[in-house]
Design an enzyme around this catalytic site. Structure first.
Site, PDB file in Angstrom:
ATOM      1  N   LYS A   1       0.839  -1.207   0.000  1.00  0.00           N
ATOM      2  CA  LYS A   1       0.000   0.000   0.000  1.00  0.00           C
ATOM      3  C   LYS A   1       0.871   1.253   0.000  1.00  0.00           C
ATOM      4  O   LYS A   1       0.682   2.155  -0.814  1.00  0.00           O
ATOM      5  CB  LYS A   1      -0.895  -0.010   1.238  1.00  0.00           C
ATOM      6  CG  LYS A   1      -1.500   1.339   1.573  1.00  0.00           C
ATOM      7  CD  LYS A   1      -2.381   1.278   2.795  1.00  0.00           C
ATOM      8  CE  LYS A   1      -1.656   1.394   4.114  1.00  0.00           C
ATOM      9  NZ  LYS A   1      -1.209   2.748   4.458  1.00  0.00           N
ATOM     10  N   ASN A   2       1.828   1.304   0.913  1.00  0.00           N
ATOM     11  CA  ASN A   2       2.631   2.531   1.057  1.00  0.00           C
ATOM     12  C   ASN A   2       3.511   2.809  -0.156  1.00  0.00           C
ATOM     13  O   ASN A   2       3.867   3.953  -0.413  1.00  0.00           O
ATOM     14  CB  ASN A   2       3.507   2.449   2.312  1.00  0.00           C
ATOM     15  CG  ASN A   2       2.693   2.657   3.576  1.00  0.00           C
ATOM     16  OD1 ASN A   2       1.495   2.925   3.511  1.00  0.00           O
ATOM     17  ND2 ASN A   2       3.330   2.525   4.729  1.00  0.00           N
TER      18      ASN A   2
ATOM     19  N   ARG B   1      -7.990  -1.174   5.683  1.00  0.00           N
ATOM     20  CA  ARG B   1      -7.206  -0.116   5.030  1.00  0.00           C
ATOM     21  C   ARG B   1      -5.852  -0.648   4.572  1.00  0.00           C
ATOM     22  O   ARG B   1      -5.253  -0.103   3.658  1.00  0.00           O
ATOM     23  CB  ARG B   1      -6.946   1.040   6.012  1.00  0.00           C
ATOM     24  CG  ARG B   1      -8.161   1.893   6.310  1.00  0.00           C
ATOM     25  CD  ARG B   1      -7.743   3.071   7.157  1.00  0.00           C
ATOM     26  NE  ARG B   1      -6.509   3.635   6.635  1.00  0.00           N
ATOM     27  CZ  ARG B   1      -5.506   4.121   7.360  1.00  0.00           C
ATOM     28  NH1 ARG B   1      -5.584   4.129   8.663  1.00  0.00           N
ATOM     29  NH2 ARG B   1      -4.443   4.599   6.801  1.00  0.00           N
TER      30      ARG B   1
ATOM     31  N   LEU C   1       7.863  19.845   6.640  1.00  0.00           N
ATOM     32  CA  LEU C   1       8.965  19.585   5.698  1.00  0.00           C
ATOM     33  C   LEU C   1       8.468  19.481   4.256  1.00  0.00           C
ATOM     34  O   LEU C   1       9.166  19.878   3.324  1.00  0.00           O
ATOM     35  CB  LEU C   1       9.697  18.287   6.079  1.00  0.00           C
ATOM     36  CG  LEU C   1      10.428  18.303   7.426  1.00  0.00           C
ATOM     37  CD1 LEU C   1      10.918  16.909   7.773  1.00  0.00           C
ATOM     38  CD2 LEU C   1      11.592  19.280   7.377  1.00  0.00           C
TER      39      LEU C   1
ATOM     40  N   ARG D   1       1.333  14.533  13.407  1.00  0.00           N
ATOM     41  CA  ARG D   1       2.230  14.138  12.311  1.00  0.00           C
ATOM     42  C   ARG D   1       2.339  15.348  11.384  1.00  0.00           C
ATOM     43  O   ARG D   1       1.517  15.542  10.498  1.00  0.00           O
ATOM     44  CB  ARG D   1       1.688  12.912  11.570  1.00  0.00           C
ATOM     45  CG  ARG D   1       1.753  11.656  12.407  1.00  0.00           C
ATOM     46  CD  ARG D   1       1.105  10.501  11.700  1.00  0.00           C
ATOM     47  NE  ARG D   1       1.915   9.940  10.635  1.00  0.00           N
ATOM     48  CZ  ARG D   1       1.487   8.957   9.832  1.00  0.00           C
ATOM     49  NH1 ARG D   1       0.279   8.474   9.968  1.00  0.00           N
ATOM     50  NH2 ARG D   1       2.271   8.483   8.887  1.00  0.00           N
TER      51      ARG D   1
ATOM     52  N   ASP E   1       6.649   0.607  11.582  1.00  0.00           N
ATOM     53  CA  ASP E   1       5.411  -0.106  11.223  1.00  0.00           C
ATOM     54  C   ASP E   1       5.406  -1.569  11.674  1.00  0.00           C
ATOM     55  O   ASP E   1       4.412  -2.269  11.461  1.00  0.00           O
ATOM     56  CB  ASP E   1       5.187  -0.045   9.704  1.00  0.00           C
ATOM     57  CG  ASP E   1       4.691   1.324   9.259  1.00  0.00           C
ATOM     58  OD1 ASP E   1       4.331   2.151  10.123  1.00  0.00           O
ATOM     59  OD2 ASP E   1       4.670   1.572   8.036  1.00  0.00           O
TER      60      ASP E   1
ATOM     61  N   CYS F   1      -3.722  12.453  13.789  1.00  0.00           N
ATOM     62  CA  CYS F   1      -3.578  11.047  13.462  1.00  0.00           C
ATOM     63  C   CYS F   1      -3.762  10.265  14.750  1.00  0.00           C
ATOM     64  O   CYS F   1      -3.611  10.797  15.839  1.00  0.00           O
ATOM     65  CB  CYS F   1      -2.192  10.835  12.896  1.00  0.00           C
ATOM     66  SG  CYS F   1      -1.753   9.146  12.741  1.00  0.00           S
TER      67      CYS F   1
HETATM   68  C1  UD1 Z   1       5.281   6.847   6.188  1.00  0.00           C
HETATM   69  C2  UD1 Z   1       4.379   5.628   6.186  1.00  0.00           C
HETATM   70  C3  UD1 Z   1       4.112   5.157   7.608  1.00  0.00           C
HETATM   71  C4  UD1 Z   1       5.437   4.925   8.344  1.00  0.00           C
HETATM   72  C5  UD1 Z   1       6.323   6.165   8.244  1.00  0.00           C
HETATM   73  C6  UD1 Z   1       7.709   5.936   8.826  1.00  0.00           C
HETATM   74  C7  UD1 Z   1       2.992   5.951   4.221  1.00  0.00           C
HETATM   75  C8  UD1 Z   1       1.659   6.248   3.671  1.00  0.00           C
HETATM   76  N1  UD1 Z   1       3.114   5.984   5.558  1.00  0.00           N
HETATM   77  O1  UD1 Z   1       4.587   7.889   6.877  1.00  0.00           O
HETATM   78  O2  UD1 Z   1       3.368   3.938   7.538  1.00  0.00           O
HETATM   79  O3  UD1 Z   1       5.148   4.654   9.697  1.00  0.00           O
HETATM   80  O4  UD1 Z   1       6.505   6.542   6.863  1.00  0.00           O
HETATM   81  O5  UD1 Z   1       8.352   4.889   8.172  1.00  0.00           O
HETATM   82  O6  UD1 Z   1       3.914   5.646   3.494  1.00  0.00           O
HETATM   83  N2  UD1 Z   1       8.116  14.673  10.109  1.00  0.00           N
HETATM   84  C9  UD1 Z   1       8.273  16.024  10.388  1.00  0.00           C
HETATM   85  N3  UD1 Z   1       7.822  16.930   9.468  1.00  0.00           N
HETATM   86  C10 UD1 Z   1       7.247  16.559   8.289  1.00  0.00           C
HETATM   87  C11 UD1 Z   1       7.126  15.179   8.004  1.00  0.00           C
HETATM   88  C12 UD1 Z   1       7.568  14.254   8.936  1.00  0.00           C
HETATM   89  O7  UD1 Z   1       8.756  16.408  11.450  1.00  0.00           O
HETATM   90  O8  UD1 Z   1       6.872  17.438   7.506  1.00  0.00           O
HETATM   91  C13 UD1 Z   1       8.598  13.670  11.086  1.00  0.00           C
HETATM   92  C14 UD1 Z   1       7.467  12.781  11.632  1.00  0.00           C
HETATM   93  O9  UD1 Z   1       6.794  13.389  12.705  1.00  0.00           O
HETATM   94  C15 UD1 Z   1       8.226  11.525  12.017  1.00  0.00           C
HETATM   95  C16 UD1 Z   1       9.357  11.461  10.981  1.00  0.00           C
HETATM   96  O10 UD1 Z   1       9.431  12.750  10.393  1.00  0.00           O
HETATM   97  O11 UD1 Z   1       8.793  11.678  13.299  1.00  0.00           O
HETATM   98  C17 UD1 Z   1       9.166  10.437   9.889  1.00  0.00           C
HETATM   99  O12 UD1 Z   1       7.883  10.580   9.320  1.00  0.00           O
HETATM  100  P1  UD1 Z   1       7.592  10.283   7.782  1.00  0.00           P
HETATM  101  O13 UD1 Z   1       8.704   9.466   7.238  1.00  0.00           O
HETATM  102  O14 UD1 Z   1       7.268  11.567   7.096  1.00  0.00           O
HETATM  103  O15 UD1 Z   1       6.276   9.411   7.831  1.00  0.00           O
HETATM  104  P2  UD1 Z   1       5.116   9.393   6.763  1.00  0.00           P
HETATM  105  O16 UD1 Z   1       5.646   9.626   5.386  1.00  0.00           O
HETATM  106  O17 UD1 Z   1       3.988  10.252   7.220  1.00  0.00           O
END
Ligand code: UD1
Length: 426
Positions: free
Chosen positions: A22-23, A401, A127, A123, A309, A118
């Protein structure tokens, strides 16, 4: 609302085919919007999140045909004219935020709802927004929406350092950068297989990306991208989930097929320390569970480290291990909603800051449990399969999901899971 009624204890014996990820699929689907003509994606799982994202794409005017019998998706972006991702859909699935990079990159304009909170705490998307600003986007946030445009209808190359490394931000910036004018560099980019797969798809479409699979991506913007056919990766989290589930019963012996074992990273090595016998090829894994599971502490890390995950599933297995272990999440501090529910089944788990402290092995006995997110929910199913007697797992819409045909797959290898209507009031 549906619930699962699960009879335990049941060993898992037989073969489980792993579905497409999915991801990994969601970024490919967003990338399809960047093409001049139709793209075809295979190995796409039939999951609620995929259906939701299909609708997000359709809102823009894209034609989306999901051939469910062959898990093949065709997306034709030729008639895209409505450059918006509305709240009603984005609130159902955070990854809809990928529409920001895709619409901006191709059309120079986008209005995308902020994803909101979330189940496991805040979340942020700062960035994603900073990254697209570095590519020349003008962005304002108003009434829960991100309004973005580009002065000349096209993004321009720019440099971005991500701190922390983020899968979602890397995806969104890549989607913006491949059609930007000039060169972009993403430092501390995510190295997760989902990002690698997106890069490979974009390259197939005509994009120029260097450093694929490393933490520094250099993108030379091109004028246009063409349609292509691409196979989505197997789900490495589903693979890890069933490896852990099987390990929890000493009589389990399973073979997982259609996997990509090279994408398991450190998880594979760590798992080999707690299992019985394991045989591995490029696309299969066979596991014989051990007589008893040793306690083994893990800390989540970005890829190739132990994935966040899989931490809930690991903690669940550790309730059946001999001794004390800890599970620490450095990516998402709050992702522990499963602890009180596992406790209801008989587990002994304490929670401190971002760490679960597990004392095993404690016998599990059937109870009613529910959870607030996907990976916690699957952990409760695993615990129920290892528990004596009958359990009910409520709110299984989380599972729909993210796990394709879950009860069919597990029942085929010996689980006893029935889907029933829940009288629960929401
Ligand atoms: C994706 C996965 C999720 C997985 C996560 C980490 C999908 C749809 N989801 O989520 O299942 O658990 O990667 O492997 O692919 N962060 C910031 N600012 C931002 C974005 C992220 O501070 O703008 C931080 C987050 O709070 C977290 C870290 O970066 O601590 C990593 O998050 P991120 O890799 O962005 O997770 P997702 O892409 O949302």
């Amino acid at each position: 609302m549906d619930k699962f009624i699960i009879e335990g204890k049941t060993p898992l014996q037989g073969t489980i085919p792993i579905s497409g990820s999915k991801n990994a699929a969601l970024p490919l689907m967003a990338a399809a919007l960047l093409s001049e003509n139709a793209v075809t994606l295979s190995n796409i799982p039939r999951l609620k999140d995929i259906f939701t994202f299909n609708n997000v794409l359709r809102v823009t005017g894209a034609r989306v045909d999901f051939h469910e019998n062959t898990n093949t998706l065709t997306i034709d972006p030729t008639n895209v004219h409505f450059l918006e991702a509305p709240y009603d859909l984005v609130r159902k699935m955070r990854a809809s935020f990928y529409m920001l990079g895709a619409l901006l990159g191709k059309y120079g304009e986008a209005k995308v709802s902020l994803p909101g909170g979330c189940a496991w705490g805040p979340r942020p998307v700062d960035l994603h927004i900073e990254g697209l600003k570095a590519l020349g986007a003008k962005i304002r946030i108003e009434n829960g929406y991100v309004y973005a445009n580009t002065p000349n209808g096209r993004l321009i190359g720019g440099n971005i350092t991500l701190n922390p490394s983020s899968v979602g931000a890397t995806v969104n910036i890549l989607l913006g950068a491949v059609l930007a004018k000039g060169t972009s560099v993403i430092k501390n980019a995510a190295m997760e297989p989902d990002v690698v797969s997106l890069c490979n798809f974009l390259i197939e479409m005509g994009a120029e990306i260097k450093g694929v699979g490393t933490s520094e991506l250099t993108i030379n913007g091109v004028k246009e991208l063409r349609g292509s056919t691409f196979r989505n990766s197997p789900d490495r989290i589903e693979t890890g989930t069933w490896m852990i589930a099987a390990n929890m019963h000493p009589e389990s012996k399973i073979k997982l097929t259609n996997c990509n074992t090279k994408e398991l990273g450190m998880f594979y090595k760590i798992f080999s320390s707690v299992t019985g016998e394991m045989e591995i090829t490029d696309d299969t894994i066979s596991i014989q569970a051990p007589e008893s599971i040793p306690a083994y502490s893990i800390t989540t890390e970005i890829y190739p480290g132990f994935p966040t995950d899989l931490q809930a599933q690991w903690a669940t297995m550790m309730t059946q291990a001999d001794g004390k272990s800890t599970v620490t999440d450095t990516i998402y501090n709050d992702r522990f909603s499963y602890i009180p529910e596992l406790t209801r089944l008989g587990a002994n788990i304490e929670f401190k800051q971002n760490r679960a402290i597990i004392r095993g092995a404690t016998p599990l006995t059937g109870a009613s449990v529910m959870s607030t997110d996907l990976r916690a929910s699957v952990s409760l199913v695993m615990a129920a399969m290892a528990a004596e007697g009958q359990s009910e797992v409520l709110r299984i819409y989380h599972l729909d999901r993210g796990y394709e045909q879950m009860e069919q797959k597990l029942n085929a290898v010996g689980a006893r899971i029935t889907r029933a209507l829940s009288e629960e009031n929401y």
